[in-house]
Enzyme design. Structure first.
Site, PDB file in Angstrom:
ATOM      1  N   ARG A 151      31.372  46.078  29.712  1.00 27.51           N
ATOM      2  CA  ARG A 151      33.010  46.303  29.720  1.00 27.51           C
ATOM      3  C   ARG A 151      33.840  45.326  29.244  1.00 27.51           C
ATOM      4  NH1 ARG A 151      34.919  50.306  34.479  1.00 27.51           N
ATOM      5  NH2 ARG A 151      34.820  48.024  35.541  1.00 27.51           N
ATOM      6  N   HIS A 203      54.567  33.901  22.155  1.00 25.85           N
ATOM      7  CA  HIS A 203      53.799  35.061  22.163  1.00 25.85           C
ATOM      8  C   HIS A 203      52.446  34.877  21.246  1.00 25.85           C
ATOM      9  CE1 HIS A 203      57.306  36.517  23.876  1.00 25.85           C
ATOM     10  NE2 HIS A 203      56.951  37.457  23.878  1.00 25.85           N
ATOM     11  N   LYS A 239      40.436  46.492  30.163  1.00 20.22           N
ATOM     12  CA  LYS A 239      40.453  46.281  31.636  1.00 20.22           C
ATOM     13  C   LYS A 239      41.324  44.948  31.514  1.00 20.22           C
ATOM     14  CE  LYS A 239      38.031  46.708  36.020  1.00 20.22           C
ATOM     15  NZ  LYS A 239      39.034  47.789  36.660  1.00 20.22           N
ATOM     16  N   LEU A 293      40.291  54.325  31.688  1.00 22.13           N
ATOM     17  CA  LEU A 293      39.432  53.326  31.775  1.00 22.13           C
ATOM     18  C   LEU A 293      37.915  54.021  31.798  1.00 22.13           C
ATOM     19  CD1 LEU A 293      39.294  49.985  32.219  1.00 22.13           C
ATOM     20  CD2 LEU A 293      38.567  50.848  34.614  1.00 22.13           C
TER      21      LEU A 293
HETATM   22  N1  PLP Z   1      40.879  53.388  36.302  1.00 21.94           N
HETATM   23  C1  PLP Z   1      41.325  52.379  36.612  1.00 21.94           C
HETATM   24  C2  PLP Z   1      42.660  52.291  35.982  1.00 21.94           C
HETATM   25  C3  PLP Z   1      40.739  51.399  37.559  1.00 21.94           C
HETATM   26  O1  PLP Z   1      41.644  50.328  37.667  1.00 21.94           O
HETATM   27  C4  PLP Z   1      39.496  51.450  37.980  1.00 21.94           C
HETATM   28  C5  PLP Z   1      38.963  50.592  38.811  1.00 21.94           C
HETATM   29  O2  PLP Z   1      39.486  49.675  39.231  1.00 21.94           O
HETATM   30  C6  PLP Z   1      38.777  52.689  37.593  1.00 21.94           C
HETATM   31  C7  PLP Z   1      39.422  53.641  36.808  1.00 21.94           C
HETATM   32  C8  PLP Z   1      37.296  52.872  38.053  1.00 21.94           C
HETATM   33  O3  PLP Z   1      36.455  52.154  37.540  1.00 21.94           O
HETATM   34  P1  PLP Z   1      35.073  51.547  38.207  1.00 21.94           P
HETATM   35  O4  PLP Z   1      34.516  52.646  38.647  1.00 21.94           O
HETATM   36  O5  PLP Z   1      34.441  50.704  37.268  1.00 21.94           O
HETATM   37  O6  PLP Z   1      35.455  50.794  39.317  1.00 21.94           O
END
Ligand code: PLP
Length: 285
Positions: free
Chosen positions: A51, A102, A147, A203
């Site tokens: 990821r 930028h 992320k 995410l």
């Molecule tokens: N969605 C967001 C916006 C997050 O910040 C996170 C984790 O911090 C998740 C989902 C869950 O992801 P994970 O299961 O990989 O921790």
């Protein structure tokens, strides 16, 4: 004091510093990961590294390390810290340059930072009662699958929950469920677990994958499809998932009870499967 890694050196966290010209500081120009560690074993490290690689590729920042190098650095940080269960935080930014501009610098020297904290999972009492959540419009950008450290919108949305004494903000975009401010959201209706599909708008959580794998393994009926806001408001159960929260039942949304207002039977079941999985596969037996 915990020990961290910064640009090739292992040092006490309090002694680590980066330039104020770092693009992570100036622009939020970087990627991160949070990796849970159980009994000193990083959980699903390959998936986290993959990821991270996807985020770095999308933001056009060459990955400074191979998977084997990442594994070695993370392993070293884990070994040098005192806790058996840890939450490893890893960040790569596009580094510092002489001027604030930028556009990317011609020569990029990325800043690589890895730190660790004791892993704190929700206390049993919170699992027993579930958590209260609020909802809000998802006003983030259109690449929520990445992320990146540019988390201001997520911070504002999480604070919106905290201001109301709640644990999380459940997000809706154009009438559909996306995710939480820092978690993925699942719903249960009529005995079926329902998850929104991965897209640019959420995410791809590692815990999300684990939950769906456990549902498949235990033959819990489940489906991945778009979820309407109205369905969420009439769900039998709602759960939030993340690496540190694991699987946590949501028992009120915007002050209204979710289902019975108590953690539902499938949440309890999934929590049990998750704990078994953690204690066998994740901890190594
Ligand atoms: N969605 C967001 C916006 C997050 O910040 C996170 C984790 O911090 C998740 C989902 C869950 O992801 P994970 O299961 O990989 O921790």
């Amino acid at each position: 004091m915990s020990l961290c890694y910064l640009n090739g050196r292992y040092l006490p966290l309090g002694e680590a510093s980066v330039s104020p010209m770092d693009r992570g500081f100036l622009f939020g120009d970087g990627a991160y990961e949070v990796i849970p560690v159980y009994s000193r074993r990083a959980f699903r490290l390959d998936a986290h590294i993959e990821r991270l690689g996807n985020t770095l590729a999308a933001i056009r920042l060459p990955n400074p390390h191979s998977a084997a190098e990442w594994s070695a650095i993370i392993g070293e940080v884990v070994d040098r810290n005192p806790w058996d269960d840890q939450s490893v935080y890893l960040q790569v930014t596009r580094g510092a340059s002489a001027i604030r501009s930028h556009a990317f610098p011609q020569v990029v020297r990325p800043t690589v930072f890895v730190m660790s904290e004791a892993l704190v999972t929700p206390p049993a009492a919170q699992r027993e009662t579930g958590v209260a959540c609020v909802s809000a419009a998802d006003f983030r950008w259109l690449r929520c699958d990445l992320k990146t450290v540019a988390l201001l919108a997520n911070c504002l949305l999480r604070q919106h929950a905290v201001d109301q004494g709640c644990a999380e903000t459940v997000l809706f975009r154009d009438g559909f469920l996306t995710e939480g401010a820092a978690s993925n959201i699942f719903m249960v209706k009529d005995g079926v677990l329902i998850a929104p599909p991965k897209s640019h708008l959420m995410l791809p959580g590692i815990t999300y994958d684990v939950v769906l794998e456990l549902a498949a393994r235990h033959q819990l009926p489940h489906v991945v499809r778009e979820i309407l806001e109205d369905e969420v408001r009439n769900a039998d159960e709602l759960w939030l998932t993340s690496s540190t929260k694991e699987v946590l039942p949501i028992t009120t949304l915007d002050g209204r009870a979710v289902g019975s207002g108590q953690p539902g039977p499938l949440a309890r079941q999934m929590h049990g499967w998750y704990q078994d999985f953690k204690n066998t596969v994740m901890r190594g037996g």
